[in-house]
Design a protein around this motif. Structure first.
Motif, PDB file in Angstrom:
ATOM      1  N   ASP A 113      21.655   4.072  -4.687  1.00 34.98           N
ATOM      2  CA  ASP A 113      22.032   3.955  -3.269  1.00 34.98           C
ATOM      3  C   ASP A 113      20.834   4.308  -2.392  1.00 34.98           C
ATOM      4  N   MET A 114      20.643   3.523  -1.340  1.00 39.35           N
ATOM      5  CA  MET A 114      19.502   3.792  -0.461  1.00 39.35           C
ATOM      6  C   MET A 114      19.974   3.914   0.974  1.00 39.35           C
ATOM      7  N   TYR A 115      19.398   4.898   1.669  1.00 38.07           N
ATOM      8  CA  TYR A 115      19.780   5.160   3.051  1.00 38.07           C
ATOM      9  C   TYR A 115      18.531   5.199   3.934  1.00 38.07           C
ATOM     10  N   GLY A 116      18.472   4.322   4.915  1.00 37.10           N
ATOM     11  CA  GLY A 116      17.402   4.334   5.905  1.00 37.10           C
ATOM     12  C   GLY A 116      17.951   4.973   7.170  1.00 37.10           C
ATOM     13  N   ILE A 117      17.243   5.963   7.695  1.00 38.42           N
ATOM     14  CA  ILE A 117      17.794   6.720   8.812  1.00 38.42           C
ATOM     15  C   ILE A 117      17.100   6.329  10.121  1.00 38.42           C
ATOM     16  N   GLU A 118      17.872   5.762  11.021  1.00 41.45           N
ATOM     17  CA  GLU A 118      17.354   5.348  12.325  1.00 41.45           C
ATOM     18  C   GLU A 118      17.530   6.469  13.348  1.00 41.45           C
ATOM     19  N   PRO A 167      16.818   8.413 -10.059  1.00 40.32           N
ATOM     20  CA  PRO A 167      17.687   9.090  -9.095  1.00 40.32           C
ATOM     21  C   PRO A 167      18.936   8.251  -8.801  1.00 40.32           C
ATOM     22  N   ASP A 168      19.929   8.902  -8.170  1.00 46.17           N
ATOM     23  CA  ASP A 168      21.141   8.189  -7.769  1.00 46.17           C
ATOM     24  C   ASP A 168      21.047   7.701  -6.328  1.00 46.17           C
ATOM     25  N   SER A 169      20.243   8.399  -5.517  1.00 51.07           N
ATOM     26  CA  SER A 169      20.113   7.952  -4.125  1.00 51.07           C
ATOM     27  C   SER A 169      18.733   8.285  -3.575  1.00 51.07           C
ATOM     28  N   LEU A 170      18.331   7.488  -2.572  1.00 55.06           N
ATOM     29  CA  LEU A 170      17.061   7.676  -1.873  1.00 55.06           C
ATOM     30  C   LEU A 170      17.363   7.752  -0.379  1.00 55.06           C
ATOM     31  N   PHE A 175       0.835  -1.211   0.000  1.00 54.35           N
ATOM     32  CA  PHE A 175       0.000   0.000   0.000  1.00 54.35           C
ATOM     33  C   PHE A 175       0.872   1.264   0.000  1.00 54.35           C
ATOM     34  N   GLN A 176       2.018   1.202   0.665  1.00 51.34           N
ATOM     35  CA  GLN A 176       2.895   2.380   0.706  1.00 51.34           C
ATOM     36  C   GLN A 176       3.754   2.519  -0.544  1.00 51.34           C
ATOM     37  N   SER A 177       3.819   1.476  -1.349  1.00 52.04           N
ATOM     38  CA  SER A 177       4.693   1.533  -2.533  1.00 52.04           C
ATOM     39  C   SER A 177       4.245   2.572  -3.545  1.00 52.04           C
ATOM     40  N   VAL A 178       3.040   3.089  -3.369  1.00 53.07           N
ATOM     41  CA  VAL A 178       2.587   4.187  -4.215  1.00 53.07           C
ATOM     42  C   VAL A 178       3.593   5.335  -4.153  1.00 53.07           C
ATOM     43  N   ILE A 179       4.283   5.475  -3.023  1.00 53.87           N
ATOM     44  CA  ILE A 179       5.273   6.557  -2.866  1.00 53.87           C
ATOM     45  C   ILE A 179       6.404   6.380  -3.881  1.00 53.87           C
ATOM     46  N   GLY A 180       6.941   5.162  -3.935  1.00 53.37           N
ATOM     47  CA  GLY A 180       8.058   4.902  -4.844  1.00 53.37           C
ATOM     48  C   GLY A 180       7.624   4.870  -6.298  1.00 53.37           C
ATOM     49  N   VAL A 181       6.448   4.315  -6.541  1.00 53.04           N
ATOM     50  CA  VAL A 181       5.954   4.222  -7.923  1.00 53.04           C
ATOM     51  C   VAL A 181       5.765   5.628  -8.502  1.00 53.04           C
ATOM     52  N   GLU A 182       5.139   6.498  -7.725  1.00 52.88           N
ATOM     53  CA  GLU A 182       4.964   7.886  -8.185  1.00 52.88           C
ATOM     54  C   GLU A 182       6.308   8.582  -8.361  1.00 52.88           C
ATOM     55  N   SER A 183       7.197   8.396  -7.384  1.00 49.35           N
ATOM     56  CA  SER A 183       8.505   9.070  -7.447  1.00 49.35           C
ATOM     57  C   SER A 183       9.243   8.693  -8.722  1.00 49.35           C
ATOM     58  N   PRO A 242      26.368  17.514   0.518  1.00 49.13           N
ATOM     59  CA  PRO A 242      27.548  18.322   0.182  1.00 49.13           C
ATOM     60  C   PRO A 242      28.734  17.492  -0.315  1.00 49.13           C
ATOM     61  N   THR A 243      28.741  16.185  -0.033  1.00 48.26           N
ATOM     62  CA  THR A 243      29.862  15.342  -0.449  1.00 48.26           C
ATOM     63  C   THR A 243      29.682  14.818  -1.876  1.00 48.26           C
ATOM     64  N   LEU A 244      28.547  15.138  -2.490  1.00 52.25           N
ATOM     65  CA  LEU A 244      28.218  14.545  -3.792  1.00 52.25           C
ATOM     66  C   LEU A 244      28.252  15.601  -4.896  1.00 52.25           C
ATOM     67  N   PRO A 245      28.478  15.150  -6.143  1.00 49.16           N
ATOM     68  CA  PRO A 245      28.530  16.111  -7.252  1.00 49.16           C
ATOM     69  C   PRO A 245      27.153  16.697  -7.571  1.00 49.16           C
ATOM     70  N   LYS A 246      27.164  17.808  -8.279  1.00 49.31           N
ATOM     71  CA  LYS A 246      25.916  18.526  -8.574  1.00 49.31           C
ATOM     72  C   LYS A 246      24.970  17.739  -9.483  1.00 49.31           C
ATOM     73  N   ASP A 247      25.501  16.785 -10.228  1.00 49.60           N
ATOM     74  CA  ASP A 247      24.599  16.015 -11.105  1.00 49.60           C
ATOM     75  C   ASP A 247      24.048  14.754 -10.413  1.00 49.60           C
ATOM     76  N   HIS A 248      24.299  14.637  -9.129  1.00 46.26           N
ATOM     77  CA  HIS A 248      23.744  13.510  -8.362  1.00 46.26           C
ATOM     78  C   HIS A 248      22.297  13.850  -7.992  1.00 46.26           C
ATOM     79  N   LEU A 249      21.376  12.956  -8.342  1.00 40.83           N
ATOM     80  CA  LEU A 249      19.957  13.193  -8.030  1.00 40.83           C
ATOM     81  C   LEU A 249      19.577  12.433  -6.762  1.00 40.83           C
ATOM     82  N   MET A 250      19.104  13.164  -5.786  1.00 44.06           N
ATOM     83  CA  MET A 250      18.748  12.553  -4.502  1.00 44.06           C
ATOM     84  C   MET A 250      17.266  12.787  -4.223  1.00 44.06           C
ATOM     85  N   VAL A 251      16.567  11.714  -3.836  1.00 44.57           N
ATOM     86  CA  VAL A 251      15.153  11.865  -3.462  1.00 44.57           C
ATOM     87  C   VAL A 251      15.005  11.522  -1.981  1.00 44.57           C
ATOM     88  N   MET A 252      14.480  12.473  -1.238  1.00 39.93           N
ATOM     89  CA  MET A 252      14.232  12.237   0.189  1.00 39.93           C
ATOM     90  C   MET A 252      12.737  12.236   0.464  1.00 39.93           C
TER      91      MET A 252
END
Lengths: 403, 281
Positions: free
Chosen positions: A260-265, A234-237, A214-222, A372-382
């Motif tokens: 690349d994917m990052y889960g933040i605890e 994107p290059d990272s999530l 049910f929550q995958s609508v978030i990723g599908v839309e993104s 800030p550690t990544l190049p300007k052409d890196h696409l990040m979705v948060m």
């Protein structure tokens, strides 16, 4: 199930396992219901009418699709990766939680249930559940830790306005895990008419699977949105992880892509203080609330209290699929402290004009470090999973401001 | 293979035409010494089988009475190792009364299943009832327990139909525990006619002895269920006596042990009055 089949998206298996995680560790009284639920879910998955009704409610009632928004000032400020926010905080009720509640209440109706129960921590899932119950005319009972009721008063009042009974849970640590225990006890005692809407991608199989779907609508839309805007994936999530439903919702449709994917605890006061909610960084595999997953516990297997400034992350466990993705090293899980989240909360408010939920502020805090550690052409979705109106009292207190 | 203590006990009671009284107390409630004293005195007071609760931080299937007793035991420093030590100390004074550990899976999982089975057998444990392990998870504990010759007691409930019962019985041993209510321990009153009907169904599918528990509170209750079951389990009502006989610091009042044991004697007298004929099954 294994990634040898060239996919990370096949789970869970027939036993409800993601690798060794997941399963159905519940009282026998509940097993027939869990099996019924699985059957009802399988049937709904193959039913175009179910999907049509779900999609229609997401569009007309929730207000989807949520925008994928270019965070221009934050991008300039950080001077690195190009940052997009998935604006789940713009959903009706102010967070991603409602996506799952719509799906589950449709299942409850199909199964002929008339009474809904749910647990809540920050109150976002409680509000979302009370909302769909009001929308469909179902009786609604929300279990909430007495400590959380104290720190989330606005959401408690919202639930009551929506017609829900909010029952304070005074046992144990009086927070999310105890609310879940109490909801399970209610469910065992009311098996015939009651449906339990679990708020995160955890609990006994098939909950982790169906909440994720049910929550995958978030990723599908993104995915569609970033392709439309940038012409590539994107290059990272980045997403915060308590139980982990907003994160798995964003990640799952992308798991087999080179991203690349990052889960933040939530690291609370810090991992070395013992006062945190980072079950992957500071816990080990165990069994609680119907599934095997990483949990905070002592050497004897007694579950420990979690701590986070964010009530929604204040849980000593995590969804089983995250435990598996962690062990497979597909997703990197990173801890962020209360203090870092508070700073990010203010940065986001002041640079983007968006007051984020404290949960989402954990993800923003990592974006502040990583971008800030990544190049300007890196696409990040948060994933901006929720809005912060509910948190202003907590934040004011933490900043020493009287309002 | 030697006959297990559980099988011996049920065979002996069947010969006498008696229903078993099963008592539940939490290991370490209100403290180690008091709990051990009660444990040692239970057989003489009338307990035929002893269920010893393994306290857990999150007892999802338990009502307020057993939740509170679990918290007391954990606050007093109870651990899996100390529970097994308590059983070993009990075994020095009693070689015959079966002891069943009842609890939740996580502490056993963390102890290590094989190591736990080995240590528990060595201590003198006869069986396990783990409430969050349905037959779908038999690979976790029930199957290793069977291989180690540890009884693995399975639960049937008011939501169990005949097809489901077949699944439950597959790896069940020792006896079958019928949960008489859809609910948590020590709350609603069970409906005696519904329970009787369920037990008739179960008897059609297994020769295992059948125990009835959850919600049996008085000697009269116990007697009513003893008319048609092989064992009655009383837990919360016993635990409540402990709750009522400790002070605010959790210290046992000097009369606590005697009050618990007097109640067990009354339960036993109730069970004895059941209308059963010798070797009726």
């Amino acid at each position: 199930m294994s990634p040898d089949k060239n996919t990370y998206r096949a789970g869970p298996d027939n036993e409800g396992r993601f690798g060794k995680f997941g399963g159905r560790f519940v009282a026998e009284t509940l097993m027939p219901l869990i099996l019924d639920l699985e059957e009802a879910y399988r049937a709904s998955k193959n039913d175009p009418d179910f999907k049509a009704e779900f999609d229609d409610l997401l569009a007309e009632f929730v207000g989807r699709p949520s925008p994928l928004y270019y965070a221009e000032r934050l991008t300039e400020y950080l001077g690195g990766a190009k940052i997009y926010f998935k604006r789940e905080e713009l959903n009706h009720t102010g967070a991603h939680k409602i996506n799952n509640c719509i799906g589950q209440i449709l299942l409850a109706r199909r199964m002929g249930k008339s009474r809904i129960i749910a647990e809540t921590g920050a109150g976002q899932h409680g509000v979302a559940t009370a909302t769909v119950c009001a929308r469909f005319g179902m009786k609604c009972v929300i279990y909430m830790g007495a400590k959380d009721i104290e720190r989330q008063k606005p959401n408690v009042f919202r639930m009551k306005l929506l017609g829900a009974d909010v029952i304070p849970v005074t046992c144990g640590s009086q927070s999310l895990k105890d609310a879940m225990n109490e909801a399970m006890r209610d469910w065992v005692a009311n098996v015939t008419d009651t449906f339990y809407i679990i708020g995160t991608a955890a609990g006994p199989h098939p909950y982790p699977e169906l909440v994720r779907d049910f929550q995958s609508v978030i990723g599908v839309e993104s995915r569609e949105q970033i392709l439309a805007k940038e012409g590539r994936l994107p290059d990272s999530l980045v997403a915060c992880v308590g139980g982990g439903s907003n994160a798995i919702g964003l990640f799952h449709p992308f798991l087999d892509d080179d991203i690349d994917m990052y889960g933040i605890e939530a690291a609370g006061h810090g991992l070395n203080t013992g006062k945190h909610a980072a079950s992957l960084a500071g816990g080990k595999p165990g069994v609680l609330h119907g599934n095997r997953t990483y949990l905070l516990m002592d050497d004897d297997g007694q579950i420990e209290e979690a701590h986070s400034i964010s009530a929604g992350l204040d849980y000593p466990g995590i969804g089983p699929e995250h435990s598996w993705l962690h062990e497979m090293k597909r997703v990197k899980y990173v801890p962020i402290t209360d203090q870092e989240a508070l700073e990010a909360f203010q940065v986001c408010s002041q640079y983007e004009g968006i007051i984020p939920a404290l949960e989402s502020a954990h993800a923003i805090a990592y974006v502040l470090k990583l971008a800030p550690t990544l190049p300007k052409d890196h696409l990040m979705v948060m994933n901006l999973s929720g809005r912060g109106d509910k948190d202003i009292f907590t934040v004011a207190k933490a900043l020493g401001t009287k309002i | 293979m030697a006959v297990s203590r559980i099988d011996q006990k049920f065979a002996q009671l069947k010969k006498q035409g008696c229903c078993a009284l099963v008592t539940f107390t939490t290991a370490g409630d209100p403290d180690y010494d008091t709990a051990l004293n009660i444990l040692k005195a239970l057989p003489a007071a009338g307990a035929d089988i002893i269920e010893l609760g393994m306290p857990f931080s999150d007892p999802m299937a338990d009502g307020p009475a057993i939740q509170a007793s679990s918290i007391r035991a954990l606050k007093g420093g109870m651990t899996s190792r100390k529970i097994l030590q308590m059983v070993a100390e009990f075994r020095q004074t009693d070689a015959k009364t079966p002891i069943i550990l009842m609890g939740y899976y996580n502490p056993i999982y963390i102890y290590g299943v094989d190591k736990f089975l080995e240590d528990a057998l060595k201590a003198g444990v006869d069986g396990l009832i783990i409430v969050d392990l349905p037959p779908e998870e038999d690979n976790e504990l029930a199957i290793p327990a069977k291989a180690a010759r540890m009884g693995c007691i399975h639960l049937a409930t008011p939501t169990t139909d005949s097809a489901r019962l077949t699944t439950i019985l597959k790896n069940a041993s020792g006896f079958l525990y019928y949960v008489s209510i859809a609910g948590i321990t020590g709350t609603q009153e069970p409906d005696i006619d519904a329970v009787k009907k369920a037990i008739d169904m179960i008897r059609g599918q297994t020769d295992l002895p059948i125990a009835v528990g959850f919600g049996i509170k008085t000697p009269e209750n116990a007697r009513a269920f003893a008319d048609f079951s092989d064992a009655v389990v009383v837990g919360s009502a016993i635990v409540n006596i402990i709750t009522d006989n400790i002070d605010q610091e959790g210290l046992a009042n000097p009369a606590l042990e005697a009050r618990v044991l007097d109640f067990v004697k009354m339960l036993k007298a109730g069970v004895h009055k059941a209308k059963r004929s010798k070797g009726e099954e």
